[in-house]
Motif scaffolding. Structure first.
Motif, PDB file in Angstrom:
ATOM      1  N   GLU A 146      16.774 -11.260   5.296  1.00 49.81           N
ATOM      2  CA  GLU A 146      16.890 -11.227   7.034  1.00 49.81           C
ATOM      3  C   GLU A 146      15.521  -9.241   7.269  1.00 49.81           C
ATOM      4  OE1 GLU A 146      19.074 -11.660   9.637  1.00 49.81           O
ATOM      5  OE2 GLU A 146      18.252 -14.144   7.805  1.00 49.81           O
ATOM      6  N   PHE A 147      15.696  -8.898   6.371  1.00 54.31           N
ATOM      7  CA  PHE A 147      14.963  -7.877   6.643  1.00 54.31           C
ATOM      8  C   PHE A 147      14.493  -7.463   5.226  1.00 54.31           C
ATOM      9  CE2 PHE A 147      17.498  -6.702   9.548  1.00 54.31           C
ATOM     10  CZ  PHE A 147      16.605  -6.255  10.662  1.00 54.31           C
ATOM     11  N   ALA A 148      13.332  -6.173   4.586  1.00 48.83           N
ATOM     12  CA  ALA A 148      12.568  -5.981   3.542  1.00 48.83           C
ATOM     13  C   ALA A 148      14.159  -4.792   2.844  1.00 48.83           C
ATOM     14  CB  ALA A 148      11.062  -5.175   3.513  1.00 48.83           C
ATOM     15  N   PHE A 181      11.641  -3.238  10.486  1.00 45.44           N
ATOM     16  CA  PHE A 181      11.507  -3.780  12.020  1.00 45.44           C
ATOM     17  C   PHE A 181       9.766  -3.861  12.124  1.00 45.44           C
ATOM     18  CE2 PHE A 181      15.324  -3.361  13.948  1.00 45.44           C
ATOM     19  CZ  PHE A 181      15.675  -5.177  14.171  1.00 45.44           C
ATOM     20  N   ALA A 182       9.224  -3.223  11.514  1.00 37.12           N
ATOM     21  CA  ALA A 182       7.618  -2.712  11.123  1.00 37.12           C
ATOM     22  C   ALA A 182       7.230  -3.989   9.841  1.00 37.12           C
ATOM     23  CB  ALA A 182       7.259  -1.592  11.278  1.00 37.12           C
ATOM     24  N   LEU A 183       8.322  -4.480   9.177  1.00 31.72           N
ATOM     25  CA  LEU A 183       7.042  -5.447   7.914  1.00 31.72           C
ATOM     26  C   LEU A 183       8.032  -7.040   8.443  1.00 31.72           C
ATOM     27  CD1 LEU A 183       5.577  -6.183   5.411  1.00 31.72           C
ATOM     28  CD2 LEU A 183       7.405  -5.703   4.154  1.00 31.72           C
ATOM     29  N   THR A 184       7.022  -8.720   8.607  1.00 34.10           N
ATOM     30  CA  THR A 184       7.376  -9.139   8.678  1.00 34.10           C
ATOM     31  C   THR A 184       7.118 -10.003   7.881  1.00 34.10           C
ATOM     32  OG1 THR A 184       5.043  -9.626   9.814  1.00 34.10           O
ATOM     33  CG2 THR A 184       7.260  -8.849  11.755  1.00 34.10           C
ATOM     34  N   GLY A 185       6.275  -9.817   6.839  1.00 32.60           N
ATOM     35  CA  GLY A 185       6.208 -10.289   5.724  1.00 32.60           C
ATOM     36  C   GLY A 185       5.572  -9.929   4.541  1.00 32.60           C
ATOM     37  N   LEU A 186       5.635 -10.351   3.014  1.00 32.45           N
ATOM     38  CA  LEU A 186       4.764 -10.262   1.692  1.00 32.45           C
ATOM     39  C   LEU A 186       4.347 -10.654   0.945  1.00 32.45           C
ATOM     40  CD1 LEU A 186       4.384  -7.273   1.128  1.00 32.45           C
ATOM     41  CD2 LEU A 186       7.007  -6.969  -0.036  1.00 32.45           C
ATOM     42  N   TYR A 187       3.984 -10.743   0.140  1.00 30.08           N
ATOM     43  CA  TYR A 187       3.033 -11.219  -0.475  1.00 30.08           C
ATOM     44  C   TYR A 187       3.602 -10.945  -1.931  1.00 30.08           C
ATOM     45  CZ  TYR A 187      -0.044 -13.915  -3.991  1.00 30.08           C
ATOM     46  OH  TYR A 187      -0.326 -14.277  -5.443  1.00 30.08           O
ATOM     47  N   HIS A 188       3.928 -11.441  -2.476  1.00 30.18           N
ATOM     48  CA  HIS A 188       4.379 -10.556  -4.171  1.00 30.18           C
ATOM     49  C   HIS A 188       3.758 -11.634  -5.618  1.00 30.18           C
ATOM     50  CE1 HIS A 188       7.737  -9.196  -2.583  1.00 30.18           C
ATOM     51  NE2 HIS A 188       8.188 -10.191  -1.519  1.00 30.18           N
ATOM     52  N   ARG A 233       4.485 -15.408  -4.806  1.00 32.65           N
ATOM     53  CA  ARG A 233       5.350 -15.549  -3.358  1.00 32.65           C
ATOM     54  C   ARG A 233       5.719 -15.219  -2.134  1.00 32.65           C
ATOM     55  NH1 ARG A 233       9.463 -12.031  -5.870  1.00 32.65           N
ATOM     56  NH2 ARG A 233      10.669 -10.861  -4.571  1.00 32.65           N
ATOM     57  N   VAL A 234       5.039 -16.241  -1.206  1.00 33.77           N
ATOM     58  CA  VAL A 234       5.743 -15.302   0.513  1.00 33.77           C
ATOM     59  C   VAL A 234       7.373 -15.059   0.538  1.00 33.77           C
ATOM     60  CG1 VAL A 234       4.608 -15.047   2.649  1.00 33.77           C
ATOM     61  CG2 VAL A 234       3.231 -16.108   1.170  1.00 33.77           C
ATOM     62  N   THR A 235       7.394 -13.691   1.107  1.00 30.93           N
ATOM     63  CA  THR A 235       8.722 -13.551   1.528  1.00 30.93           C
ATOM     64  C   THR A 235       8.531 -13.188   3.341  1.00 30.93           C
ATOM     65  OG1 THR A 235       9.570 -12.754  -0.575  1.00 30.93           O
ATOM     66  CG2 THR A 235      10.780 -11.973   1.521  1.00 30.93           C
ATOM     67  N   LEU A 236       9.746 -13.719   3.905  1.00 34.26           N
ATOM     68  CA  LEU A 236       9.157 -13.645   5.504  1.00 34.26           C
ATOM     69  C   LEU A 236      10.392 -12.835   5.762  1.00 34.26           C
ATOM     70  CD1 LEU A 236       8.040 -17.450   6.561  1.00 34.26           C
ATOM     71  CD2 LEU A 236       6.666 -15.319   6.113  1.00 34.26           C
ATOM     72  N   TYR A 237       9.968 -12.089   7.120  1.00 32.55           N
ATOM     73  CA  TYR A 237      11.657 -11.123   7.049  1.00 32.55           C
ATOM     74  C   TYR A 237      12.138 -11.847   8.619  1.00 32.55           C
ATOM     75  CZ  TYR A 237      10.234  -8.702   3.112  1.00 32.55           C
ATOM     76  OH  TYR A 237       9.602  -8.265   1.691  1.00 32.55           O
ATOM     77  N   ARG A 238      13.284 -12.217   8.751  1.00 32.96           N
ATOM     78  CA  ARG A 238      13.669 -12.954   9.629  1.00 32.96           C
ATOM     79  C   ARG A 238      13.885 -11.983  10.968  1.00 32.96           C
ATOM     80  NH1 ARG A 238      18.810 -14.440  10.952  1.00 32.96           N
ATOM     81  NH2 ARG A 238      18.955 -16.225  12.630  1.00 32.96           N
ATOM     82  N   GLN A 239      14.364 -11.182  10.292  1.00 33.04           N
ATOM     83  CA  GLN A 239      14.729 -10.337  11.662  1.00 33.04           C
ATOM     84  C   GLN A 239      13.355  -9.695  12.777  1.00 33.04           C
ATOM     85  OE1 GLN A 239      17.551 -10.271  13.181  1.00 33.04           O
ATOM     86  NE2 GLN A 239      18.557 -11.488  12.892  1.00 33.04           N
ATOM     87  N   PRO A 240      12.353  -9.468  11.779  1.00 31.45           N
ATOM     88  CA  PRO A 240      11.405  -8.197  12.160  1.00 31.45           C
ATOM     89  C   PRO A 240      10.462  -9.400  12.829  1.00 31.45           C
ATOM     90  CG  PRO A 240      11.617  -7.242  10.319  1.00 31.45           C
ATOM     91  CD  PRO A 240      12.742  -8.580  10.405  1.00 31.45           C
ATOM     92  N   LEU A 241      10.401 -10.747  12.536  1.00 33.07           N
ATOM     93  CA  LEU A 241      10.058 -12.131  12.947  1.00 33.07           C
ATOM     94  C   LEU A 241      10.987 -12.034  14.262  1.00 33.07           C
ATOM     95  CD1 LEU A 241       8.348 -14.074   9.679  1.00 33.07           C
ATOM     96  CD2 LEU A 241       7.166 -13.353  11.645  1.00 33.07           C
ATOM     97  N   LEU A 242      12.219 -12.800  14.259  1.00 39.12           N
ATOM     98  CA  LEU A 242      12.633 -12.932  15.449  1.00 39.12           C
ATOM     99  C   LEU A 242      12.526 -11.610  17.069  1.00 39.12           C
ATOM    100  CD1 LEU A 242      16.038 -14.258  14.134  1.00 39.12           C
ATOM    101  CD2 LEU A 242      14.080 -15.413  15.928  1.00 39.12           C
ATOM    102  N   ALA A 243      12.343 -10.103  15.909  1.00 36.89           N
ATOM    103  CA  ALA A 243      12.332  -9.416  17.235  1.00 36.89           C
ATOM    104  C   ALA A 243      10.854  -9.414  18.037  1.00 36.89           C
ATOM    105  CB  ALA A 243      12.067  -8.125  16.508  1.00 36.89           C
ATOM    106  N   GLU A 244      10.680  -9.865  17.056  1.00 34.63           N
ATOM    107  CA  GLU A 244       8.485  -9.747  17.145  1.00 34.63           C
ATOM    108  C   GLU A 244       8.571 -11.309  18.244  1.00 34.63           C
ATOM    109  OE1 GLU A 244       3.814 -10.046  15.951  1.00 34.63           O
ATOM    110  OE2 GLU A 244       5.722  -9.711  14.781  1.00 34.63           O
ATOM    111  N   TRP A 245       8.641 -12.497  18.233  1.00 34.17           N
ATOM    112  CA  TRP A 245       8.961 -13.346  19.124  1.00 34.17           C
ATOM    113  C   TRP A 245      10.218 -13.040  19.939  1.00 34.17           C
ATOM    114  CZ3 TRP A 245      13.000 -17.268  19.131  1.00 34.17           C
ATOM    115  CH2 TRP A 245      12.922 -18.270  19.321  1.00 34.17           C
TER     116      TRP A 245
END
Length: 133
Positions: free
Chosen positions: A42-44, A58-65, A83-95
């Motif tokens: 949902e969030f980092a 909300f400023a972080l939409t994804g991260l490479y680990h 792995r790549v982590t996508l942060y759903r809520q920030p991406l939904l907000a940007e969308w």
């Protein structure tokens, strides 16, 4: 995904969009993506935000680990796979705030994070994106 009323896209929807983005990555890059997993949160968490010096979750939409390929070694062991982590809520907000399609947002974030797998810096990725326009 087009905007419509109803429930927002789920974590499974985001994972499917991310897998579709992975499938579109061309060779020779595609040949070096084995073992990279995709996770949706949902969030980092607070620790991640602190480490990246980000105050707004909300400023972080994804991260490479993981270790980038330019630093990888046959002598490296005991690490989790990249792995790549996508942060759903920030991406939904940007969308919701932009006219960009959700598939395009997710693809942009996935490709950006995969750039880190290849050892590219944010500045190098932005320069490549600018050249591609």
């Amino acid at each position: 995904m087009t905007r419509r009323f109803g429930p927002p896209p789920s974590a499974a929807d985001f994972e499917a969009l991310a897998q579709a983005a992975f499938a579109r990555i061309p060779d020779p890059f595609a040949g070096h993506l084995d073992g990279i997993t995709v996770h949706v949160e949902e969030f980092a968490d607070e620790e991640t935000l602190r480490a990246l010096e980000i105050e707004d979750p909300f400023a972080l939409t994804g991260l490479y680990h993981g270790r980038s390929m330019d630093l990888d070694s046959v002598w490296t062991s005991g690490e989790l796979p990249p792995r790549v982590t996508l942060y759903r809520q920030p991406l939904l907000a940007e969308w919701c705030e932009t006219e960009v399609a959700l598939e395009d947002l997710v693809t942009h974030v996935v490709i950006h994070e995969i750039g880190h797998h290849f050892g590219l810096s944010d500045a190098q990725m932005h320069a490549l994106e600018d050249e591609a326009r």
